[in-house]
Design a protein around this motif. Sequence first.
Motif, PDB file in Angstrom:
ATOM      1  N   PRO A 134      48.985  47.198  40.500  1.00  0.00           N
ATOM      2  CA  PRO A 134      50.205  46.402  40.588  1.00  0.00           C
ATOM      3  C   PRO A 134      49.910  45.042  41.226  1.00  0.00           C
ATOM      4  CG  PRO A 134      50.161  47.977  42.378  1.00  0.00           C
ATOM      5  CD  PRO A 134      48.948  48.259  41.527  1.00  0.00           C
ATOM      6  N   TYR A 135      50.635  44.035  40.804  1.00  0.00           N
ATOM      7  CA  TYR A 135      50.487  42.694  41.386  1.00  0.00           C
ATOM      8  C   TYR A 135      51.095  42.650  42.788  1.00  0.00           C
ATOM      9  CZ  TYR A 135      51.192  37.609  41.886  1.00  0.00           C
ATOM     10  OH  TYR A 135      51.204  36.315  42.331  1.00  0.00           O
ATOM     11  N   GLU A 136      52.167  43.418  42.986  1.00  0.00           N
ATOM     12  CA  GLU A 136      52.823  43.493  44.290  1.00  0.00           C
ATOM     13  C   GLU A 136      52.807  44.943  44.765  1.00  0.00           C
ATOM     14  OE1 GLU A 136      56.681  41.907  43.163  1.00  0.00           O
ATOM     15  OE2 GLU A 136      56.192  40.033  44.200  1.00  0.00           O
ATOM     16  N   PRO A 137      52.327  45.202  45.991  1.00  0.00           N
ATOM     17  CA  PRO A 137      52.322  46.577  46.502  1.00  0.00           C
ATOM     18  C   PRO A 137      53.692  47.247  46.452  1.00  0.00           C
ATOM     19  CG  PRO A 137      50.964  45.182  47.890  1.00  0.00           C
ATOM     20  CD  PRO A 137      51.651  44.266  46.909  1.00  0.00           C
ATOM     21  N   LEU A 181      50.044  39.646  47.975  1.00  0.00           N
ATOM     22  CA  LEU A 181      48.640  39.535  47.575  1.00  0.00           C
ATOM     23  C   LEU A 181      48.271  38.171  46.994  1.00  0.00           C
ATOM     24  CD1 LEU A 181      48.029  42.979  45.816  1.00  0.00           C
ATOM     25  CD2 LEU A 181      47.576  42.352  48.193  1.00  0.00           C
ATOM     26  N   ARG A 182      49.248  37.308  46.804  1.00  0.00           N
ATOM     27  CA  ARG A 182      48.962  36.046  46.108  1.00  0.00           C
ATOM     28  C   ARG A 182      47.837  35.261  46.760  1.00  0.00           C
ATOM     29  NH1 ARG A 182      55.055  33.895  45.595  1.00  0.00           N
ATOM     30  NH2 ARG A 182      55.073  34.930  47.630  1.00  0.00           N
ATOM     31  N   ASP A 183      47.895  35.112  48.073  1.00  0.00           N
ATOM     32  CA  ASP A 183      46.856  34.346  48.762  1.00  0.00           C
ATOM     33  C   ASP A 183      45.510  35.069  48.704  1.00  0.00           C
ATOM     34  OD1 ASP A 183      46.119  32.017  50.410  1.00  0.00           O
ATOM     35  OD2 ASP A 183      45.764  33.517  51.977  1.00  0.00           O
ATOM     36  N   CYS A 184      45.546  36.410  48.830  1.00  0.00           N
ATOM     37  CA  CYS A 184      44.306  37.192  48.746  1.00  0.00           C
ATOM     38  C   CYS A 184      43.628  36.995  47.396  1.00  0.00           C
ATOM     39  CB  CYS A 184      44.606  38.680  48.945  1.00  0.00           C
ATOM     40  SG  CYS A 184      45.246  39.123  50.560  1.00  0.00           S
ATOM     41  N   ILE A 185      44.420  36.993  46.332  1.00  0.00           N
ATOM     42  CA  ILE A 185      43.864  36.839  44.987  1.00  0.00           C
ATOM     43  C   ILE A 185      43.380  35.409  44.762  1.00  0.00           C
ATOM     44  CG2 ILE A 185      44.381  36.961  42.517  1.00  0.00           C
ATOM     45  CD1 ILE A 185      46.558  39.062  43.267  1.00  0.00           C
ATOM     46  N   ARG A 186      44.184  34.449  45.170  1.00  0.00           N
ATOM     47  CA  ARG A 186      43.862  33.035  44.945  1.00  0.00           C
ATOM     48  C   ARG A 186      42.601  32.614  45.688  1.00  0.00           C
ATOM     49  NH1 ARG A 186      48.367  31.157  46.774  1.00  0.00           N
ATOM     50  NH2 ARG A 186      49.528  31.499  44.847  1.00  0.00           N
ATOM     51  N   ALA A 208      48.898  42.993  35.324  1.00  0.00           N
ATOM     52  CA  ALA A 208      47.546  42.486  35.076  1.00  0.00           C
ATOM     53  C   ALA A 208      47.578  40.998  34.778  1.00  0.00           C
ATOM     54  CB  ALA A 208      46.912  43.246  33.910  1.00  0.00           C
ATOM     55  N   SER A 209      48.583  40.569  34.017  1.00  0.00           N
ATOM     56  CA  SER A 209      48.712  39.147  33.690  1.00  0.00           C
ATOM     57  C   SER A 209      48.909  38.313  34.955  1.00  0.00           C
ATOM     58  CB  SER A 209      49.885  38.929  32.734  1.00  0.00           C
ATOM     59  OG  SER A 209      49.686  39.638  31.527  1.00  0.00           O
ATOM     60  N   GLU A 210      49.750  38.803  35.857  1.00  0.00           N
ATOM     61  CA  GLU A 210      50.009  38.076  37.108  1.00  0.00           C
ATOM     62  C   GLU A 210      48.748  37.978  37.964  1.00  0.00           C
ATOM     63  OE1 GLU A 210      52.594  36.465  37.944  1.00  0.00           O
ATOM     64  OE2 GLU A 210      54.394  37.332  37.071  1.00  0.00           O
ATOM     65  N   ILE A 211      48.022  39.090  38.084  1.00  0.00           N
ATOM     66  CA  ILE A 211      46.783  39.075  38.870  1.00  0.00           C
ATOM     67  C   ILE A 211      45.784  38.101  38.250  1.00  0.00           C
ATOM     68  CG2 ILE A 211      44.768  40.435  39.566  1.00  0.00           C
ATOM     69  CD1 ILE A 211      46.653  42.892  39.669  1.00  0.00           C
ATOM     70  N   PHE A 212      45.612  38.195  36.939  1.00  0.00           N
ATOM     71  CA  PHE A 212      44.633  37.355  36.248  1.00  0.00           C
ATOM     72  C   PHE A 212      44.993  35.878  36.361  1.00  0.00           C
ATOM     73  CE2 PHE A 212      42.759  35.344  32.486  1.00  0.00           C
ATOM     74  CZ  PHE A 212      41.444  35.767  32.598  1.00  0.00           C
ATOM     75  N   GLN A 213      46.267  35.552  36.188  1.00  0.00           N
ATOM     76  CA  GLN A 213      46.692  34.152  36.236  1.00  0.00           C
ATOM     77  C   GLN A 213      46.600  33.570  37.645  1.00  0.00           C
ATOM     78  OE1 GLN A 213      50.595  34.225  34.439  1.00  0.00           O
ATOM     79  NE2 GLN A 213      49.769  34.819  32.444  1.00  0.00           N
ATOM     80  N   THR A 214      46.779  34.419  38.650  1.00  0.00           N
ATOM     81  CA  THR A 214      46.690  33.954  40.036  1.00  0.00           C
ATOM     82  C   THR A 214      45.248  33.748  40.463  1.00  0.00           C
ATOM     83  OG1 THR A 214      48.722  35.154  40.564  1.00  0.00           O
ATOM     84  CG2 THR A 214      47.357  34.484  42.424  1.00  0.00           C
ATOM     85  N   ALA A 215      44.338  34.541  39.911  1.00  0.00           N
ATOM     86  CA  ALA A 215      42.929  34.481  40.289  1.00  0.00           C
ATOM     87  C   ALA A 215      42.265  33.196  39.784  1.00  0.00           C
ATOM     88  CB  ALA A 215      42.196  35.692  39.737  1.00  0.00           C
ATOM     89  N   ARG A 216      41.202  32.847  40.448  1.00  0.00           N
ATOM     90  CA  ARG A 216      40.367  31.721  40.021  1.00  0.00           C
ATOM     91  C   ARG A 216      39.132  32.267  39.297  1.00  0.00           C
ATOM     92  NH1 ARG A 216      44.558  29.632  41.165  1.00  0.00           N
ATOM     93  NH2 ARG A 216      44.944  28.102  42.810  1.00  0.00           N
TER      94      ARG A 216
END
Length: 255
Positions: A134-137, A181-186, A208-216
């Motif tokens: 999940p993108y958000e716990p 998790l946004r900052d952790c992923i970014r 998955a889309s949210e995690i992938f788009q947030t990641a670098r």
Amino acid sequence: MSRSEKITFTGSTGDTLAGIVDVPEGPVRGWGLYSHGLTLGKDSPAASRICKGLAEQGVGMLRFDNLGLGGSGGEWSAGSFSVKVADTILAAAFMREQGRAISLLVGHSFGGAAVLAAARDIPGLNAVVTVAAPYEPKHVEHMFDTEIDSILRDGSAVVDLGGRPMEVRRHFVEDVESADLRDCIRTLHKPLMVMHSPTDNTVGIDNASEIFQTARHPRSFISLEGSEHLLTGKGQAARVARIIGAWADPYLEVS
């Protein structure tokens, strides 16, 4: 082939946590750590098959029961997302003390969210993999959304989690709702592979889309078409292990 070693270490709550290290029989390419889903445990099909599959490819893996599950001590209801993250970090520290420093983190479902949060605090980590995460716990609240008001009002309630009656306490709900998790992923600054089934009915593909788009970058996405959330279908977990073993090759190292 691989062999299994039973281990224990002290978790963040002071309770003894039980784990298994799946050790390659041949040369070791590197060491990894696996974080299981909300109530699944180290012996769940996904955990066992993925870790054994990686060990057969030369990647030694530690999988452990979270607080109050399987062979681990303590009460599950005393845990939280923050406890899960802290125990993941301590599990990596245990491996490091054994001369098996972790290069790879793999997290399934709720465990995928945990490894994203834990990654920054694991020295020497080279790569992270999430599977059906999940993108958000707080996404886990959908499993007991009708009881949330009573949990917050009364302090706890027994809910059905995957067919198991489990006590969920107020602090668990408050903890997942505050986790971001946004900052952790970014700021992960490590190679990330996001794996997810487009037909996952438990944690939707939009996560998955949210995690992938947030990641670098460097980041990768693998569609696990034909798989369901728990990866219990024939060959599903084994396929995940094969893909991870190939993708992680440049990031593995033996201390």
